[in-house]
Enzyme design. Structure first.
Site, short mmCIF file in Angstrom:
data_model
loop_
_atom_site.label_atom_id
_atom_site.label_comp_id
_atom_site.label_asym_id
_atom_site.label_seq_id
_atom_site.Cartn_x
_atom_site.Cartn_y
_atom_site.Cartn_z
N SER A 7 0.79 -1.18 -0.03
CA SER A 7 -0.14 0.04 -0.12
C SER A 7 0.74 1.21 -0.17
O SER A 7 1.68 1.46 -0.83
CB SER A 7 -0.95 -0.16 1.35
OG SER A 7 -1.80 0.89 1.05
N HIS A 8 0.60 2.13 0.92
CA HIS A 8 1.27 3.38 0.94
C HIS A 8 2.68 3.19 1.58
O HIS A 8 3.37 4.39 1.70
CB HIS A 8 0.64 4.33 2.10
CG HIS A 8 0.44 3.78 3.35
ND1 HIS A 8 -0.67 2.76 3.60
CD2 HIS A 8 0.91 4.01 4.33
CE1 HIS A 8 -0.57 2.40 4.80
NE2 HIS A 8 0.42 2.97 5.57
N ASP B 178 -2.81 6.32 -3.32
CA ASP B 178 -1.73 5.68 -2.67
C ASP B 178 -1.24 4.65 -3.55
O ASP B 178 -1.38 4.48 -4.84
CB ASP B 178 -2.05 5.26 -1.19
CG ASP B 178 -2.97 3.96 -1.31
OD1 ASP B 178 -3.71 3.65 -2.41
OD2 ASP B 178 -2.80 3.11 -0.25
N ASP C 15 -1.04 1.25 -3.70
CA ASP C 15 -2.00 0.53 -4.45
C ASP C 15 -3.44 0.90 -4.90
O ASP C 15 -4.46 -0.09 -5.32
CB ASP C 15 -2.28 -0.71 -3.50
CG ASP C 15 -2.98 -0.48 -2.19
OD1 ASP C 15 -2.78 0.61 -1.64
OD2 ASP C 15 -3.52 -1.31 -1.66
N ASP D 37 -5.89 2.11 -3.19
CA ASP D 37 -7.36 2.18 -2.55
C ASP D 37 -7.50 3.27 -1.68
O ASP D 37 -8.54 3.56 -0.96
CB ASP D 37 -7.36 1.20 -1.92
CG ASP D 37 -6.25 0.72 -0.74
OD1 ASP D 37 -5.44 1.53 -0.70
OD2 ASP D 37 -6.28 -0.34 0.13
N ARG D 38 -6.59 4.35 -1.49
CA ARG D 38 -6.74 5.53 -0.72
C ARG D 38 -6.81 6.72 -1.61
O ARG D 38 -6.52 6.87 -2.70
CB ARG D 38 -5.38 5.79 0.18
CG ARG D 38 -5.05 4.57 0.99
CD ARG D 38 -4.20 5.10 2.20
NE ARG D 38 -3.93 4.06 3.14
CZ ARG D 38 -3.38 4.16 4.39
NH1 ARG D 38 -3.06 5.36 4.70
NH2 ARG D 38 -3.25 3.11 5.19
N LYS E 142 -11.55 -0.46 -0.36
CA LYS E 142 -11.68 1.07 -0.28
C LYS E 142 -10.88 1.39 -1.82
O LYS E 142 -10.51 0.48 -2.49
CB LYS E 142 -10.80 1.77 0.64
CG LYS E 142 -9.55 1.40 0.86
CD LYS E 142 -9.15 2.10 2.19
CE LYS E 142 -7.73 2.00 2.47
NZ LYS E 142 -7.05 0.89 2.97
C1 VG1 Z 1 -3.75 1.50 8.40
C2 VG1 Z 1 -5.10 2.23 8.29
C3 VG1 Z 1 -6.08 1.68 8.03
C4 VG1 Z 1 -6.35 1.14 6.90
C5 VG1 Z 1 -4.90 0.01 6.65
C6 VG1 Z 1 -4.72 -0.50 5.32
O1 VG1 Z 1 -3.77 0.45 9.22
O2 VG1 Z 1 -4.91 2.94 9.88
O3 VG1 Z 1 -7.22 2.49 8.42
O4 VG1 Z 1 -7.24 0.16 6.55
O5 VG1 Z 1 -3.89 0.92 6.81
O6 VG1 Z 1 -4.72 0.51 4.41
P1 VG1 Z 1 -3.02 0.60 10.59
O7 VG1 Z 1 -3.23 -0.72 11.26
O8 VG1 Z 1 -1.62 0.64 10.32
O9 VG1 Z 1 -3.60 1.80 11.48
V1 VG1 Z 1 -3.85 0.40 3.09
O10 VG1 Z 1 -4.35 1.75 2.00
O11 VG1 Z 1 -2.14 0.34 3.97
O12 VG1 Z 1 -3.91 -1.02 2.52
CO CO Z 2 -3.57 1.21 0.06
#
Ligand code: VG1
Ligand code: CO
Length: 542
Positions: free
Chosen positions: A112-113, A276, A278, A280-281, A375
C-alpha cells in the site's frame, strides 16, 4: 511437473491490518514467499479447478512473486489464473476482477502506502470470493498453518509472459493476462455520470490527479484524461515505478505537500486528488480547502444520491471506530443504519454483502462502496467530481454548507512511528489498566464520560474482535483514541486520534491543531506518550 518441496516454518507470518507486510529482504529469504502462499492455500477449501486472480501495485519484487504465485496455483490445483498485465492490478481493480469473473479468490501483492524498493516494503494479501480481504477467521488459520508448515507445492515450469494480453498454459493450468484497467474503467462508467463530469471539465473546471508514481497512473490517465476529456497534464506522476521514485506513496498532507500547496495557491486548480501505492486511498483537496477523510466520507454519503449508481439512496453507512463521527449525523438525517467497525477494510465485507451498508470509510483516506469490497481511491475522486458537476458549487461551498447543516468535527491523527515495541506495548497496557478508573475524572479541564477498549460484535456473522483500540470519551462528544498500527514493518507505530464536535458555524474556521489543543494535552497526560516513547512530537500529523 509438480514438485513438493520440504520447508521449515517462519514464526512471523501473521497477517496484520491488511495482509502480511515485511521488508523486501525478509520476503527474499528462501521459501518465505512460498511458505506464506502455501499457508493461504492450505487454509482454503474447495478451490480445485477454480479461478485465482493475481496482481499487485507494481512495486519492487511484484513481478517475481507473481511468477511464484502462478506456479504454486497450478501445483495446488487451481484451474485458471487471471493476472493483470505486467502483474499490475490496483487493489480495488483486483477486487472488481474477482467479483466480475466469479473467481474463488485473489492474491493482492502490495504494501500500500509504504515505500517500495529493494530494502523497502512488500506485502501479500489474500482476498475471498466477494472481492474483499479475508476475514479474521481465515487470516488466523493462515497464521496457524504458517507456524507448522513443512512443504509447499510448485510447478516445475518456465516463467509465464506477464506482459502480453492473452491466454497461455502453465503445467496444464489456464493463464490469462488481462488488461489492468478496462474492467475497472467500465465499472466506473456504470456508477457515475461521465457526461456530466465531461461537461464540467469542458466548462473550464480544472483538476490535478497525482498518482505518486504508483499504481493509479494508468487508471487515472485512462479515466480522467481519455474517457472524461481532462487535458493532458491533469495526471501527474502517472508512471508506476518500482520504488515510487523514492517517495512514500501515501496521499496525506506530509507526502503530498506539493499538491496541497498548489491547491492553496491563487492560481491552483479547482480540485486536487491523489492516491496511494495500491490505489485504494484518496486525498481530496478543493481550491483553498483540505477535506479530511472523515469529512469526505460524510459529504460523499450526504450527496451520493446525485450520482446514478446511488440514486436509490444508501442502505447504511459504516466507518471504522477511529474515524470521526461526522458520517453518523448524515446517517441519522437519512434515517439509515450506521455501523462502527474496527480498523481495516476486512470488517466492512459482511455489512456490504448483507446489504446493510452502501458506503464505508476510514479516517486513513479510505472510502468505498458496495461496488467492490475494498476501499477505492479513484472511485472517491469520481464521486466528488460527479457531485461537483451536479451541484455546480465549489468544494469549499459544499464543505461549508455541510458544516452549517451538520456541525463540524475537528479531527487529527498523530502518528508516532518506529517506536520501540516494548515501550509501545507497555504504554497501551498501562492505559488499559487505568480504563476502569477514568470515567468521571477531569483532565485539562475536560471531564471523561467513558473509557473502554473497543470490541466489535459483527452483526452478520456474530464474530467478536477484541482490543481494537482504546477510546476515551469526554463530555460534549470529544474523544481520543489510541491504537497500535497493524501495517508497519519496523518497530511499533502508535496512532493517536483526536476529535471534537463543533455545532456553531461561527467556530468553523479554526485551525485544526489549535481547535484540539486541550484534547491533545489531555491525551498526552493520560497516555504519557511523550515520556514513554521519548519523543517530543509525533512523526506525522494528518
Ligand atoms: C492502516 C490504516 C487503516 C487501513 C490500513 C490499510 O492500518 O489505519 O485504516 O485500513 O492501513 O490501508 P494501521 O493498522 O496501520 O493503522 V492500506 O491503503 O495500507 O491497504
Ligand atoms: Co492502500
Amino acid at each position: 511437473m509438480f514438485k513438493t518441496i520440504a520447508t521449515t516454518p517462519f514464526d512471523d507470518q501473521k497477517p496484520g491490518t491488511s495482509g502480511l507486510r515485511k521488508k523486501v529482504p525478509e520476503f527474499q529469504q528462501p521459501n518465505y514467499v512460498e511458505n506464506f502462499i502455501q499457508s493461504v492455500f492450505d487454509s482454503l477449501d474447495g478451490f480445485k479447478g477454480k479461478t485465482l486472480v493475481i496482481g499487485g501495485d507494481g512495486r519492487y519484487y511484484n513481478r517475481d512473486v507473481v511468477q511464484i504465485a502462478v506456479k504454486m496455483a497450478a501445483a495446488n490445483g487451481f484451474g485458471r489464473v487471471l493476472v493483470g498485465q505486467g502483474g499490475i492490478l490496483s487493489t480495488p481493480a483486483a477486487s472488481n476482477v474477482i467479483r466480475k469473473y466469479k473467481a474463488f479468490g485473489g492474491l493482492v501483492l502490495s504494501a500500500s502506502h509504504n515505500p517500495g524498493g529493494p530494502t523497502e516494503d512488500f506485502g501479500i494479501k489474500y482476498n475471498i470470493s466477494n472481492g474483499g480481504p479475508a476475514p479474521e477467521k481465515i487470516t488466523e488459520a493462515v497464521f496457524a498453518r504458517s507456524k507448522v508448515i513443512d512443504r509447499y507445492l510448485i510447478a516445475d515450469a518456465a516463467d509465464i509472459d506477464i506482459d502480453t494480453i492473452g491466454k497461455q498454459q502453465l503445467a496444464g493450468m489456464d493463464v490469462e493476462i488481462i488488461d489492468s484497467v478496462s474492467d475497472y474503467a467500465e465499472l466506473m462508467e456504470t456508477l457515475f455520470d461521465f457526461d456530466a463530469i465531461r461537461a464540467l471539465i469542458k466548462s473550464g473546471f480544472t483538476l490535478r490527479f497525482d498518482s505518486m508514481h504508483a499504481v493509479t497512473g494508468p487508471y487515472g490517465k485512462e479515466i480522467l484524461e481519455h474517457r472524461l476529456g481532462a487535458p493532458d497534464g491533469t495526471c501527474v506522476n502517472f508512471v508506476p515505478l518500482e520504488d515510487f521514485g523514492g517517495h512514500h506513496p501515501d496521499p496525506n498532507l506530509v507526502y503530498a505537500k506539493d499538491l496541497y500547496d498548489l491547491l492553496m495557491s491563487p492560481d491552483g486548480p479547482d480540485f486536487g486528488a491523489a492516491s496511494d501505492g495500491d490505489g485504494d486511498r484518496n486525498l481530496i483537496i478543493g481550491k483553498g480547502i483540505y477535506v479530511t477523510p472523515s469529512d469526505s466520507l460524510a459529504m460523499l454519503a450526504a450527496n451520493a444520491h446525485l450520482a446514478p449508481g446511488y440514486k436509490a439512496g444508501l442502505k447504511g453507512i459504516a466507518r471504522s471506530m477511529p474515524t470521526s463521527g461526522a458520517a453518523d449525523r448524515v446517517a441519522e438525517k437519512l434515517k439509515i443504519g450506521m455501523y462502527e467497525t474496527p480498523t481495516g477494510w476486512k470488517f466492512f465485507g459482511n455489512l456490504l454483502d448483507a446489504g446493510m451498508a452502501t458506503i464505508c470509510g476510514e479516517e486513513s483516506s479510505g472510502t468505498g462502496s458496495n461496488h467492490v469490497r475494498e476501499k477505492d481511491g479513484l472511485w472517491a475522486v469520481l464521486l466528488w467530481l460527479n457531485i461537483l458537476a451536479v451541484r455546480k458549487e465549489s468544494v469549499q461551498q459544499i464543505a461549508r454548507e455541510h458544516w452549517a447543516d451538520y456541525g463540524r468535527n475537528y479531527y487529527t491523527r498523530h502518528d508516532y512511528e518506529e517506536v520501540d515495541s516494548g515501550a509501545a506495548n507497555s504504554l497501551i497496557d498501562a492505559l488499559r489498566a487505568k480504563l476502569p478508573t477514568l470515567a468521571g475524572k477531569t483532565v485539562q479541564g475536560l471531564t471523561i464520560t467513558k473509557a473502554d477498549d473497543f470490541a466489535y460484535h459483527d452483526p452478520v456473522d456474530k464474530s467478536v474482535s477484541e482490543h481494537q483500540g482504546i477510546r476515551i470519551l469526554f463530555n460534549g462528544g470529544s474523544r481520543i483514541v489510541l491504537r497500535l498500527s497493524g501495517t508497519g514493518t519496523s518497530g511499533a507505530t502508535l496512532r493517536l486520534y483526536i476529535e471534537r464536535y463543533e455545532a456553531d458555524p461561527k467556530r468553523h474556521d479554526l485551525e485544526t491543531q489549535s481547535a484540539l489543543a486541550d484534547l491533545i494535552r489531555a491525551a498526552d497526560e493520560l497516555t504519557e506518550i511523550k515520556t514513554r516513547t521519548g519523543r517530543d512530537k509525533p512523526s506525522v500529523i494528518t
